[in-house]
Motif scaffolding. Structure first.
Motif, PDB file in Angstrom:
ATOM      1  N   ASN A 114       0.835  -1.198   0.000  1.00 11.29           N
ATOM      2  CA  ASN A 114       0.000   0.000   0.000  1.00 11.29           C
ATOM      3  C   ASN A 114       0.871   1.250   0.000  1.00 11.29           C
ATOM      4  N   ARG A 121       1.873   7.148  -6.604  1.00  5.72           N
ATOM      5  CA  ARG A 121       0.906   8.210  -6.877  1.00  5.72           C
ATOM      6  C   ARG A 121       1.498   9.589  -6.565  1.00  5.72           C
ATOM      7  N   ASP A 190      -5.163   0.296  -3.921  1.00  2.00           N
ATOM      8  CA  ASP A 190      -5.823   1.114  -2.904  1.00  2.00           C
ATOM      9  C   ASP A 190      -4.911   2.256  -2.466  1.00  2.00           C
ATOM     10  N   LYS A 193      -4.791   4.981  -5.352  1.00  2.00           N
ATOM     11  CA  LYS A 193      -5.994   5.808  -5.543  1.00  2.00           C
ATOM     12  C   LYS A 193      -6.136   6.810  -4.403  1.00  2.00           C
ATOM     13  N   ASN A 194      -6.473   8.036  -4.743  1.00  2.00           N
ATOM     14  CA  ASN A 194      -6.765   9.031  -3.708  1.00  2.00           C
ATOM     15  C   ASN A 194      -8.125   8.787  -3.071  1.00  2.00           C
ATOM     16  N   ASN A 195      -9.006   8.160  -3.825  1.00  2.00           N
ATOM     17  CA  ASN A 195     -10.302   7.756  -3.277  1.00  2.00           C
ATOM     18  C   ASN A 195     -10.795   6.558  -4.079  1.00  2.00           C
ATOM     19  N   PRO A 196     -11.732   5.774  -3.528  1.00  2.00           N
ATOM     20  CA  PRO A 196     -12.150   4.519  -4.172  1.00  2.00           C
ATOM     21  C   PRO A 196     -12.698   4.677  -5.589  1.00  2.00           C
ATOM     22  N   THR A 197     -13.189   5.859  -5.933  1.00  2.00           N
ATOM     23  CA  THR A 197     -13.781   6.045  -7.260  1.00  2.00           C
ATOM     24  C   THR A 197     -12.763   6.487  -8.309  1.00  2.00           C
ATOM     25  N   ASP A 198     -11.524   6.684  -7.908  1.00  6.09           N
ATOM     26  CA  ASP A 198     -10.477   7.074  -8.856  1.00  6.09           C
ATOM     27  C   ASP A 198     -10.348   6.062  -9.982  1.00  6.09           C
TER      28      ASP A 198
END
Length: 233
Positions: A114, A121, A190, A193-198
């Protein structure tokens, strides 16, 4: 292929009583760099994202130098302390703990990747990419991640180059046990990504599958992992 360094021969030694890593240029360093540049550029054309060849030569030394390491530190990316650098040799502090690939082979602490997702990122958000983002270019010490082999960093973060970073990292681990790999992939993504919808760079899974043919050594596990549904989306 996991532990091949295309550019340098690596040795561990002592200087003033302290352990160091000495990276000395291979005689075929320039040839190998041209080959890497060709493969990188050729794949970009195949994927319909034509990209200029990445920079080598003096830029590799600049990337390995103190200024570049400070910039990475400012982004939260640790690197080994640089002791000496010239056209032929790079000397760094020795990190006692081994590389990430070896760590993941032996450990069940798979969520450590992670942190690599976050590192990758952070570099992308700064406008740069690692290019050579395989797992063995990350060292593990006291469960902290340290990035080494900085020479191919490029100050250009496109859909293709970001996909290369994600794809090569995952490809370098695709020959691990399938249950391990599934956890590793999800944990890395995970972190990225900055958020789950990225949305991830959409070429990542294609680059992963192409790069895996060169990077992995256990093709039986590779085949199993390629047949499983990926979390890259």
């Amino acid at each position: 292929m996991h532990f091949v360094n295309w550019q340098r021969d690596i040795a561990i030694s002592k200087i003033d009583g302290k352990m160091v890593v000495i990276k000395r240029n291979k005689t075929v360093k320039s040839i190998n760099e041209y080959l890497l540049v060709f493969i990188f550029t050729f794949i970009s054309f195949v994927l319909l994202h034509p990209t200029s060849p990445f920079r080598t030569g003096k830029f590799i030394l600049l990337n390995e130098g103190s200024l570049s390491r400070q910039k990475l530190k400012d982004l939260g990316i640790r690197t080994p302390r640089l002791i000496e650098i010239n056209n032929d040799v790079i000397i760094e502090e020795y990190i006692d703990g081994g590389n990430l690939y070896g760590f993941l082979q032996k450990s069940n602490n798979l969520e450590i990747v992670n942190k690599v997702g976050i590192i990758t990122r952070n570099l992308h958000d700064s406008g740069s990419c690692f290019i050579d983002n395989k797992a063995q270019n990350y060292l593990v010490k006291d469960l902290e991640i340290i990035r080494t082999d900085l020479g191919l960093i490029q100050n250009h973060a496109s859909e293709y180059t970001k996909s290369v970073d994600i794809g090569i990292f995952l490809a370098s681990l695709l020959d691990l046990d399938n249950e391990k790999y599934k956890i590793i992939e999800k944990s890395f993504l995970d972190g990225y990504k900055n958020n789950p919808t990225d949305k991830l760079p959409y070429l990542s899974v294609i680059v992963r599958n192409i790069a895996a043919l060169v990077l992995v050594s256990d093709h039986s596990n590779l085949a199993k992992n390629l047949l499983k549904k990926s979390d890259i989306k």
